[in-house]
Design a protein around this motif. Sequence first.
Motif, PDB file in Angstrom:
ATOM      1  N   ALA A 104       0.602  -1.191  -0.153  1.00 16.43           N
ATOM      2  CA  ALA A 104       0.091   0.059   0.104  1.00 16.43           C
ATOM      3  C   ALA A 104       0.689   1.174  -0.005  1.00 16.43           C
ATOM      4  O   ALA A 104       0.549   2.377  -0.738  1.00 16.43           O
ATOM      5  N   SER A 105       1.826   1.237   0.832  1.00 18.10           N
ATOM      6  CA  SER A 105       2.783   2.191   0.753  1.00 18.10           C
ATOM      7  C   SER A 105       3.456   2.650  -0.565  1.00 18.10           C
ATOM      8  O   SER A 105       3.843   4.060  -0.878  1.00 18.10           O
ATOM      9  N   LEU A 106       3.557   1.639  -1.505  1.00 16.07           N
ATOM     10  CA  LEU A 106       4.195   1.805  -2.638  1.00 16.07           C
ATOM     11  C   LEU A 106       3.138   2.996  -3.591  1.00 16.07           C
ATOM     12  O   LEU A 106       3.842   3.568  -4.514  1.00 16.07           O
ATOM     13  N   PHE A 107       2.027   2.948  -3.374  1.00 11.43           N
ATOM     14  CA  PHE A 107       1.319   3.713  -4.305  1.00 11.43           C
ATOM     15  C   PHE A 107       1.295   4.993  -4.147  1.00 11.43           C
ATOM     16  O   PHE A 107       1.049   6.079  -4.881  1.00 11.43           O
ATOM     17  N   VAL A 108       1.823   5.489  -3.119  1.00 12.69           N
ATOM     18  CA  VAL A 108       1.965   6.998  -2.701  1.00 12.69           C
ATOM     19  C   VAL A 108       3.908   7.310  -2.908  1.00 12.69           C
ATOM     20  O   VAL A 108       4.314   8.382  -2.355  1.00 12.69           O
ATOM     21  N   MET A 109       4.403   6.521  -3.363  1.00 13.67           N
ATOM     22  CA  MET A 109       5.863   6.606  -3.650  1.00 13.67           C
ATOM     23  C   MET A 109       6.221   6.874  -4.899  1.00 13.67           C
ATOM     24  O   MET A 109       5.549   6.528  -5.935  1.00 13.67           O
ATOM     25  N   PRO A 110       7.335   7.271  -5.418  1.00 13.42           N
ATOM     26  CA  PRO A 110       7.792   7.664  -6.834  1.00 13.42           C
ATOM     27  C   PRO A 110       7.789   6.129  -7.644  1.00 13.42           C
ATOM     28  O   PRO A 110       8.060   4.873  -6.786  1.00 13.42           O
ATOM     29  N   PRO A 111       7.694   6.039  -8.892  1.00 17.12           N
ATOM     30  CA  PRO A 111       7.855   4.688  -9.486  1.00 17.12           C
ATOM     31  C   PRO A 111       9.053   4.111  -9.492  1.00 17.12           C
ATOM     32  O   PRO A 111       9.883   4.618  -9.149  1.00 17.12           O
ATOM     33  N   ILE A 112       9.007   2.627  -9.350  1.00 12.14           N
ATOM     34  CA  ILE A 112       9.893   2.004  -9.174  1.00 12.14           C
ATOM     35  C   ILE A 112      10.803   1.941 -10.655  1.00 12.14           C
ATOM     36  O   ILE A 112      10.081   1.624 -11.618  1.00 12.14           O
ATOM     37  N   GLU A 113      12.093   1.913 -10.577  1.00 10.33           N
ATOM     38  CA  GLU A 113      12.984   2.066 -11.757  1.00 10.33           C
ATOM     39  C   GLU A 113      13.949   1.104 -11.475  1.00 10.33           C
ATOM     40  O   GLU A 113      15.282   1.542 -11.047  1.00 10.33           O
ATOM     41  N   ILE A 114      13.809  -0.070 -11.889  1.00  7.82           N
ATOM     42  CA  ILE A 114      15.094  -1.314 -11.838  1.00  7.82           C
ATOM     43  C   ILE A 114      14.916  -1.931 -12.998  1.00  7.82           C
ATOM     44  O   ILE A 114      14.062  -2.082 -13.776  1.00  7.82           O
ATOM     45  N   ALA A 115      16.268  -2.140 -13.450  1.00  8.29           N
ATOM     46  CA  ALA A 115      16.797  -2.637 -14.685  1.00  8.29           C
ATOM     47  C   ALA A 115      15.930  -4.152 -14.950  1.00  8.29           C
ATOM     48  O   ALA A 115      16.115  -4.781 -13.847  1.00  8.29           O
ATOM     49  N   LEU A 116      15.460  -4.377 -16.012  1.00  3.64           N
ATOM     50  CA  LEU A 116      14.780  -5.960 -16.335  1.00  3.64           C
ATOM     51  C   LEU A 116      15.804  -6.914 -15.910  1.00  3.64           C
ATOM     52  O   LEU A 116      15.450  -7.978 -15.581  1.00  3.64           O
ATOM     53  N   SER A 117      17.075  -6.760 -16.221  1.00  3.01           N
ATOM     54  CA  SER A 117      18.036  -7.905 -16.135  1.00  3.01           C
ATOM     55  C   SER A 117      18.530  -8.166 -14.585  1.00  3.01           C
ATOM     56  O   SER A 117      18.820  -9.186 -14.431  1.00  3.01           O
TER      57      SER A 117
END
Length: 325
Positions: A229-242
């Motif tokens: 639930a906390s992730l919905f109010v946080m910046p988007p996740i940017e992690i490399a697919l690899s």
Amino acid sequence: PPNTSASRTAYGIVFVLLSAVGLAAQNVISRIFFVASELFGVIPFGGLVTPAIHNIVLLLALRMAMMALLLSLLTPLLYPNTFAELRRLSTSVRLLGACVGSTLCIFVGLMFLYCSLSQVSAGIAIAAFFIYPAITVLLSWLLLRQQPRPYQFILMVMISFGIVLTNLTTNLAPASNLTNGTLAGLAAGLCFGLYGIFAELSLQGLPLVIHPVPFSLFTFVGVAVAATASLFVMPPIEIALSAWPLILGTTLFSASVTMLAYILNNFGIQYIGATLTALISASAPALTAFFAWWILQESLSPQQCWGIGIVTAGVAILSIKTKSK
């Protein structure tokens, strides 16, 4: 399950010691997520994500969701009445409140602990975090009227001195990281001290109590839901697919180790209480320093070796004294 008082105490001590080993190992695993290392001095690994708060919460959500799934699969073997006891929570507002309090303390405490491990070395982070045994002892005394015995005070001082020696280091992080990491570790320790009190109320301190297995499952699911639930109010996740296969694989391993450690810790609280559990668990910083030296090749200074010896001796004496009571 053990029936006599002596056997319950012996089982409780063993459970908590094994829990400390598991939690020490997962402390090192947690640091690997954020810091690139050479495992055993040979295998390059780590640095999978940046230490941003949304990445920390994502890792926490993944780990707790995996732990909840693993424990759900094991409940028929561990405790067949797990889901019946969870349904029974609605009949006791006090028990439900204690379980929710435990869940919130674990959620916030783990966030702070991850933040600390991402900022400073494992030794400094866990040294700050392990203020929680003292907090649990004091809160148990004030709230649960469990007055520590004189030998527990002496051994707490002895173990605390060993922890200080174990976590002395000359390889300090930059001042800003050191301050932030230490404060986060102290905050995590406060949250875990409160968790110990709520857990004891849930497991043995109320008229209606809950078994450690459904209690652990409630906690895992609750933390996973809170983190998601906390992730919905946080910046988007940017992690490399690899990076995702390594993240998921490492998280699954960490979840398995942590799940087992928490279950053993909750059994320990049920058998020997939060105060003695906290004192025995104080061996975890020494174990963390050892695993960090062995796995991550972090240096172990002479004073850290002395600290490990003092903590180990304190825990051994505590175990012998407790068994003789």
